[in-house]
Design a protein around this motif. Structure first.
Motif, short mmCIF file in Angstrom:
data_model
loop_
_atom_site.label_atom_id
_atom_site.label_comp_id
_atom_site.label_asym_id
_atom_site.label_seq_id
_atom_site.Cartn_x
_atom_site.Cartn_y
_atom_site.Cartn_z
N GLN A 55 41.54 55.24 37.71
CA GLN A 55 42.39 54.50 39.27
C GLN A 55 42.77 53.24 38.13
O GLN A 55 44.54 52.43 38.75
CB GLN A 55 41.91 54.00 39.68
CG GLN A 55 42.35 53.36 40.87
CD GLN A 55 43.55 53.57 41.25
OE1 GLN A 55 43.91 55.18 41.39
NE2 GLN A 55 43.95 53.17 42.05
N LEU A 56 42.60 52.15 37.52
CA LEU A 56 42.75 51.33 37.08
C LEU A 56 43.29 50.82 35.23
O LEU A 56 44.85 50.45 35.69
CB LEU A 56 41.39 50.22 36.10
CG LEU A 56 41.21 49.44 35.16
CD1 LEU A 56 42.07 47.95 36.84
CD2 LEU A 56 39.87 48.75 34.57
N LEU A 86 36.43 45.64 40.37
CA LEU A 86 35.84 45.97 38.85
C LEU A 86 37.63 45.02 37.86
O LEU A 86 36.78 43.63 37.10
CB LEU A 86 36.41 47.00 38.28
CG LEU A 86 36.64 47.18 36.52
CD1 LEU A 86 35.20 47.00 35.21
CD2 LEU A 86 36.32 48.98 36.10
N LYS A 87 37.93 45.26 38.75
CA LYS A 87 39.48 43.59 38.14
C LYS A 87 38.93 42.46 38.61
O LYS A 87 39.33 42.16 37.80
CB LYS A 87 40.37 44.42 39.27
CG LYS A 87 41.06 45.71 38.13
CD LYS A 87 42.62 45.88 39.31
CE LYS A 87 43.55 45.13 39.11
NZ LYS A 87 45.24 45.52 39.73
N LYS A 88 38.93 42.41 40.04
CA LYS A 88 38.20 40.65 39.92
C LYS A 88 37.02 40.46 39.03
O LYS A 88 36.89 38.74 38.17
CB LYS A 88 37.29 40.45 41.01
CG LYS A 88 38.91 40.51 42.42
CD LYS A 88 38.10 40.79 43.80
CE LYS A 88 39.30 41.12 45.09
NZ LYS A 88 38.55 40.64 46.20
N ILE A 122 39.15 53.26 45.28
CA ILE A 122 40.37 51.56 45.05
C ILE A 122 39.39 50.53 45.03
O ILE A 122 39.45 50.00 44.60
CB ILE A 122 41.79 52.36 45.89
CG1 ILE A 122 42.57 53.49 46.36
CG2 ILE A 122 42.19 50.86 46.18
CD1 ILE A 122 43.01 53.96 47.08
N ASP A 123 38.41 50.72 46.18
CA ASP A 123 37.73 49.09 46.21
C ASP A 123 37.13 49.11 45.16
O ASP A 123 36.75 48.02 44.87
CB ASP A 123 36.99 49.80 47.74
CG ASP A 123 37.12 50.69 48.84
OD1 ASP A 123 38.60 49.36 48.93
OD2 ASP A 123 37.11 50.60 49.92
N LYS A 124 36.07 50.21 44.95
CA LYS A 124 35.79 49.19 42.93
C LYS A 124 36.44 49.48 42.00
O LYS A 124 35.64 48.52 41.26
CB LYS A 124 34.96 51.59 42.46
CG LYS A 124 32.98 51.20 44.16
CD LYS A 124 32.39 50.06 43.90
CE LYS A 124 31.09 50.84 45.01
NZ LYS A 124 29.74 49.93 44.99
N THR A 125 37.70 50.03 42.03
CA THR A 125 38.52 49.74 41.18
C THR A 125 38.71 47.79 41.46
O THR A 125 39.29 47.48 40.28
CB THR A 125 40.12 50.11 40.50
OG1 THR A 125 39.59 51.14 40.49
CG2 THR A 125 40.63 49.95 39.73
N ASN A 166 38.84 40.56 35.55
CA ASN A 166 39.96 39.74 35.18
C ASN A 166 41.19 38.87 34.28
O ASN A 166 41.78 39.88 34.02
CB ASN A 166 40.38 39.15 36.20
CG ASN A 166 41.66 39.12 36.72
OD1 ASN A 166 43.02 39.99 37.15
ND2 ASN A 166 42.58 37.78 36.72
N CYS A 167 39.85 38.21 33.95
CA CYS A 167 40.72 37.57 32.58
C CYS A 167 40.61 38.10 31.37
O CYS A 167 42.00 38.48 30.46
CB CYS A 167 39.45 37.18 31.78
SG CYS A 167 39.93 35.48 30.48
N ASP A 168 39.64 39.48 31.09
CA ASP A 168 39.85 40.24 30.21
C ASP A 168 40.95 41.34 30.26
O ASP A 168 41.68 42.15 29.32
CB ASP A 168 38.10 41.12 29.68
CG ASP A 168 37.86 39.50 29.32
OD1 ASP A 168 37.99 39.27 28.67
OD2 ASP A 168 36.68 40.03 29.89
#
Length: 204
Positions: A122-123, A180-182, A174-177, A185-187
């Protein structure tokens, strides 16, 4: 006694010297040739037809120098290959690994093992579509065919996902993705910029 099984084994085109066979069943008492066991592999050294109509084989136990004489009145066997043995071994290893995992992991951990690859997919699709949008916004015409194929692949992926996951599980991915993004986020942003630069470089 000659059975259909015995007759099938006497056909000359079935056995060849050098073939590997696997013992599948014992028809005689355990006291007869007790060292020969179901599951063992043997290399055929010689072939003969017995008076009973059975097939007699001179064989060598795989991985050893031990030699025996067996016949289709006393044992059943199948011809096999190294490739088939490797497939069977791999299957057994996978089944054993699955059993060990089921014993060690909790239900929550098993759930995460199933969901984690979907989160990664998903990511990847979200960032791929970000790149597609940036290419469209900046009118990078050289990547038009590439971005069209990316959209096509994404549609095919979600088509299969919808057949395997209900709406609630899709939403969980989607929620778990998003979580993970939060967290990273920087990387992830740096990684995205790197790939954008790479695509621009390839197109130039």
């Amino acid at each position: 006694m000659i059975t259909s099984d015995t007759i099938s084994m006497t056909k000359s085109d079935i056995h060849k010297i050098g073939d590997l066979i696997k013992i599948t069943a014992r028809k005689c008492s355990d006291k007869v040739q007790p060292k020969i066991k179901v599951g063992q592999l043997f290399k055929i050294l010689g072939i003969r037809n017995l008076k009973s109509g059975a097939t007699g084989l001179s064989v060598q136990l795989s991985g050893t120098k031990r030699k025996y004489k067996i016949n289709s009145d006393s044992f059943s066997w199948v011809i096999t290959t190294i490739g088939e043995i490797q497939k069977e071994t791999f299957k057994v290893m996978m089944e054993n690994d699955e059993k060990r995992l089921n014993m060690v992991l909790s239900p929550d951990e098993k759930g995460m093992m199933a969901v984690t690859p979907l989160i990664i997919y998903q990511l990847a699709w979200e960032y791929a579509m970000d790149v597609v949008k940036m290419c469209a916004d900046n009118k990078i015409s050289l990547l038009r065919n590439t971005t069209r194929e990316i959209r096509k692949l994404r549609d095919e992926y979600y088509y299969f996902v919808k057949h395997d996951l209900d709406f609630a599980h899709q939403q969980r991915v989607i929620d778990k993705t998003l979580e993970l993004k939060k967290t990273f986020n920087c990387d992830l942003t740096l990684m995205l910029l790197y790939h954008i630069q790479y695509m621009v470089k390839v197109s130039s």
